[in-house]
Design an enzyme around this catalytic site. Structure first.
Site, PDB file in Angstrom:
ATOM      1  N   CYS A 164       0.586  -1.016   0.264  1.00 30.77           N
ATOM      2  CA  CYS A 164       0.234   0.147   0.351  1.00 30.77           C
ATOM      3  C   CYS A 164       0.929   1.636   0.242  1.00 30.77           C
ATOM      4  CB  CYS A 164      -0.916   0.040   1.128  1.00 30.77           C
ATOM      5  SG  CYS A 164      -0.003   0.178   2.765  1.00 30.77           S
ATOM      6  N   ASP A 165       2.790   1.307   0.579  1.00 32.82           N
ATOM      7  CA  ASP A 165       3.521   2.204   0.169  1.00 32.82           C
ATOM      8  C   ASP A 165       3.103   3.133  -1.017  1.00 32.82           C
ATOM      9  OD1 ASP A 165       4.022   0.451   1.819  1.00 32.82           O
ATOM     10  OD2 ASP A 165       5.433   1.302   3.278  1.00 32.82           O
ATOM     11  N   ALA A 166       3.004   1.874  -1.786  1.00 28.62           N
ATOM     12  CA  ALA A 166       2.638   2.663  -2.956  1.00 28.62           C
ATOM     13  C   ALA A 166       2.137   3.250  -4.224  1.00 28.62           C
ATOM     14  CB  ALA A 166       2.891   1.353  -3.975  1.00 28.62           C
ATOM     15  N   LEU A 167       1.442   3.821  -3.286  1.00 33.33           N
ATOM     16  CA  LEU A 167      -0.302   3.860  -3.753  1.00 33.33           C
ATOM     17  C   LEU A 167       0.325   5.376  -3.266  1.00 33.33           C
ATOM     18  CD1 LEU A 167      -2.596   2.066  -2.949  1.00 33.33           C
ATOM     19  CD2 LEU A 167      -1.222   2.235  -4.795  1.00 33.33           C
ATOM     20  N   TYR A 168       1.441   5.851  -2.093  1.00 33.63           N
ATOM     21  CA  TYR A 168       2.116   7.455  -2.475  1.00 33.63           C
ATOM     22  C   TYR A 168       2.693   7.815  -3.143  1.00 33.63           C
ATOM     23  CZ  TYR A 168       3.552  11.492  -0.068  1.00 33.63           C
ATOM     24  OH  TYR A 168       3.897  12.872   0.352  1.00 33.63           O
TER      25      TYR A 168
END
Length: 796
Positions: A164-168
């Protein structure tokens, strides 16, 4: 058994019970423009100093840090910020490493922001060249994504943005590149990758994101799903940084907005009393330490959402104000933002000295949005409101058929409720303007436990120094219990031993308590209960509740109908008691009308005074349901009725509130109705507001509740999950409180609560004190499964 606790300073630990303490002088300082600008600069400078002159380049950690500097420059005009960001971009050669690794793409946010402010194609040339070479690609060659992955990978979100970090890290870059270059392929790939990642990682029931697939089936030590605090901060912050670059006419924009709003509400409910969130978002007990990186992203994103009009201001302004105060409390004098969870991918403990650059970047972004919000003005507006919720009891709920649930007596309020562990209790709550010496305590009443909110006590004042409490189990006891609360000036109140009253031999045992005292009958006490075959009974006491008469059936349903009446009671305390009742249970009966009777001077009468029974004759012949005066006919298009409250108007005539069910069997489209009696006109019924939908599935017609103002016949308070005057759904379908005021043009509605975290339910306006309102706040899943607190405001 009794437990003392200081009501004015207790804050609940469970998020559904959370209520904020009053604003303080420290808050006033934290919200000043100069204070915000000073602490932003201090945090930024200190973080740069920690690099020791060797600032990393082309790196997601420092890229997240510098992504805040351009925003800080744009809001403050301080060129120091943009100089630092430009210097870092030059040192990075305006370049990134692997264009398909989201972490490596992150620095592009700063390059693009500088490009929009300063211009210069060199800032995005390499970035565009590397990213555009993969636009429209369907599959990656072995090793292109990670060198150790030596097989082809589909170019989809669940592969490339599977954490989910990738979505930042990457989506805000794609959105900016689409705007900067005009190349629609950036938006096309953004949408394709983003929504596939959402489908993979998002839990719509919890409205939160898993960090990655490794946590789909994991649980916290307390048996809850694992939702990482900063992970959800990455997603919410990424949406905030992306949305402003999605074209207004892009058909996917509304979908992003809906996700942003849903996630903001999902996160808000887990805010803790100190204003911050924890690394284990939904299970703060696992790691109870403060966590500032996720919290900073939340405050940033929610405040931006308010400023941009994406989030309802009234719901989220208190959340972000508390969040900002909490963050400032974690900044050391030299500017070190502490309690940052270090680089990780799951919940973990934090320490006061823990610090990282990505958290400082999120903090600066939050400060920028706070400057736009003008929090000093927001705080002033909130503190000026008459409606000021306060916590009365951390754990408790009540039904609406036991009265009085709350009384005002000797400068204090007394509220009865059932705790989630099955104990019945009463709490005293004092006025801030006139403190009472015994207004800080919770008293446990029942010697037994039963997890059922129907078991809250009925309270009755017996002179200046005593309160009688009557309570029973929900259909599992043949008797009811009483205790006497003795109030002693300047000392803690005491409880008498538990007394057992009556012994009703009944198929369905006893339920509910409604204590009434008639001074015109020498202080005789009546207790109205539900007894044999669930018909209403009453018993009398002429010695202040020490002994009771044999129970007498008041109303009797047709034995062949399988129905039972439900009654709301009211008394003027002098010589009259009124009964507002149904002829069945709404869930069980396809027809459910509402009737009225009253008792006075030993006689039971219709609304117009026709005598039906006396105290003597009713013992042998209870009143048949249809002998009462018909108030509401279920045969009309308004459907079935369900009684909720009963009071008296200024002329001393009965005034009732009920719900109607125009939609039929399904618990949707419910209405609140008002019923008033006058001798010359009879009963006049008016639909006054939309009541919304049923509170929980098992009871299709159990709504949030309505309470009539005993001191003002033109005022009510309701709980509903829709707009009272239009029926439009409220945000997230959360039940909120509304004050209704009647004038010559009809009913006007004012929303009192704007809580993004939990439902506000079953309000009670207290007799004897103007605009004293008590209610439940929390998660109410059924009458045996609830996580609620008791709240109050003195003035609304």
């Amino acid at each position: 058994m009794q437990h003392a606790f200081l009501l004015l300073f207790v804050l609940a630990l469970a998020p559904s019970r959370l209520i904020s303490a009053p604003f303080s002088q420290l808050d006033a300082y934290a919200y000043r423009t100069e204070s915000i600008e000073t602490v932003m600069k201090k945090v930024a400078r200190h973080q740069l100093e920690l690099y020791g002159g060797a600032v990393p380049t082309k790196d997601w950690l420092v890229g997240t840090f510098f992504s805040s500097f351009v925003a800080a420059y744009q809001e403050t005009g301080d060129e120091w910020y943009i100089d630092q960001a430009r210097e870092w971009g030059e040192c990075s050669q305006w370049d990134i490493r692997n264009p398909v690794d989201a972490d490596d793409v992150c620095p592009g946010q700063t390059y693009l922001d500088l490009y929009f402010v300063l211009g210069g194609e060199e800032k995005i040339e390499s970035l565009n060249s590397k990213l555009s070479s993969y636009l429209g690609v369907k599959q990656l060659e072995p090793g292109a994504f990670r060198e150790w992955i030596q097989e082809p990978i589909d170019f989809v979100g669940r592969e490339l943005w599977h954490w989910c970090d990738a979505l930042y890290m990457a989506p805000p870059v794609y959105a900016r590149m689409g705007k900067a270059t005009g190349d629609e392929r950036y938006f096309q790939d953004l949408h394709r990758l983003y929504w596939d990642a959402v489908d993979f990682l998002y839990d719509p029931e919890e409205q939160l994101f898993f960090r990655d697939a490794a946590y789909f089936d994991q649980s916290t030590p307390n048996g809850k799903k694992v939702f990482w605090g900063r992970g959800n901060g990455w997603v919410l912050g990424g949406l905030a940084r992306m949305l402003e670059f999605i074209p207004i006419d892009d058909p996917e924009r509304e979908r992003y907005l809906r996700l942003f709003v849903d996630l903001a509400f999902g996160v808000a409910k887990h805010q803790q009393p100190d204003g911050l969130w924890r690394s284990s978002l939904n299970d703060p007990a696992w790691h109870p330490e403060k966590e500032t990186s996720g919290s900073a992203f939340y405050v940033y994103a929610m405040t931006k959402g308010i400023n941009e009009g994406w989030l309802p201001r009234a719901y989220f302004e208190p959340v972000v104000l508390r969040g900002w105060s909490g963050l400032l409390g974690c900044v050391s004098p030299e500017g070190r933002l502490g309690y940052v969870q270090l680089v990780a991918g799951s919940p973990y403990a934090t320490r006061a000295q823990d610090n990282r650059d990505y958290a400082a970047g999120a903090f600066i972004l939050a400060g920028v949005e706070m400057l736009k919000l003008q929090p000093s003005r927001a705080m002033a507006a909130l503190t000026a409101q008459r409606f000021q919720p306060r916590l009365v009891a951390e754990d408790g709920a009540w039904t609406w058929f036991n009265d009085e649930r709350v009384i005002f007596h000797e400068d204090a309020f007394y509220a009865s409720y059932r705790k989630s562990d099955g104990r019945t209790a009463v709490t005293s709550y004092g006025l801030e303007s006139k403190p009472s010496c015994y207004a800080r305590y919770e008293y446990e009443l029942g010697s037994w436990t039963e997890k059922d909110n129907y078991n809250n006590a009925s309270l009755l004042a017996l002179g200046p120094d005593r309160i009688l409490a009557g309570y029973t189990k929900h259909g599992t006891s043949s008797s009811f219990n009483t205790r006497l609360l003795s109030l002693q000036r300047w000392k803690e109140a005491t409880l008498s031993g538990e007394a057992k009253a009556l012994d009703i031999e009944a198929r369905h045992e006893s339920t509910y308590q409604n204590l009434m005292r008639l001074e015109g009958e020498g202080g005789r006490i009546y207790n109205f209960i539900q007894g044999e075959s669930l018909n209403p009974y009453f018993a009398c006491s002429d010695d202040n509740g020490q002994t009771w008469s044999e129970p007498v059936m008041l109303l009797k349903a047709d034995e062949d109908s399988g129905q039972r009446p439900y009654v709301r009671y009211a008394s003027n305390g002098a010589g009259r008691i009124d009964f507002f009742y149904t002829d069945g249970h709404l869930r069980r009966s396809p027809r459910n009308s509402i009737y009225h009777l009253y008792y006075e001077e030993g006689r039971f009468c219709t609304s117009t005074g026709v005598v039906l029974r006396t105290l003597e004759t009713i013992r042998d012949k209870p009143i048949d349901l249809e002998e009462g005066t018909l108030v509401f006919d279920c045969g009309t298009p308004h459907g079935r009725g369900w009684v909720w409250d009963l009071e008296y108007d200024s002329a001393g005539q009965p005034w009732g509130a009920f719900i109607s069910v125009p939609s039929g069997q399904v618990g949707t489209g419910l209405r609140y109705c008002d019923a008033r009696f006058a001798l010359e006109k009879g009963w006049q019924v008016e639909e006054i507001a939309y009541a919304g939908s049923n509170l929980y599935p098992a009871e299709e017609h159990c709504t949030g509740g309505i309470t009539l103002d005993p001191q003002n016949e033109n005022q009510v308070v309701i709980s509903t999950n829709v707009s009272p005057d239009s029926g439009k759904a409220l945000p997230q379908g959360i039940y909120q409180l509304f004050k209704g005021t009647r004038d010559s043009e009809g009913w006007k509605w004012e929303q009192l609560t704007h809580d993004p975290r939990c439902d506000q339910l079953r309000p009670v306006i207290v007799r004897g004190y103007p605009e004293a309102l008590f209610w439940l706040a929390g998660d109410y899943r059924s009458y045996r499964d609830f996580d609620c607190s008791i709240q109050a405001t003195i003035g609304y």
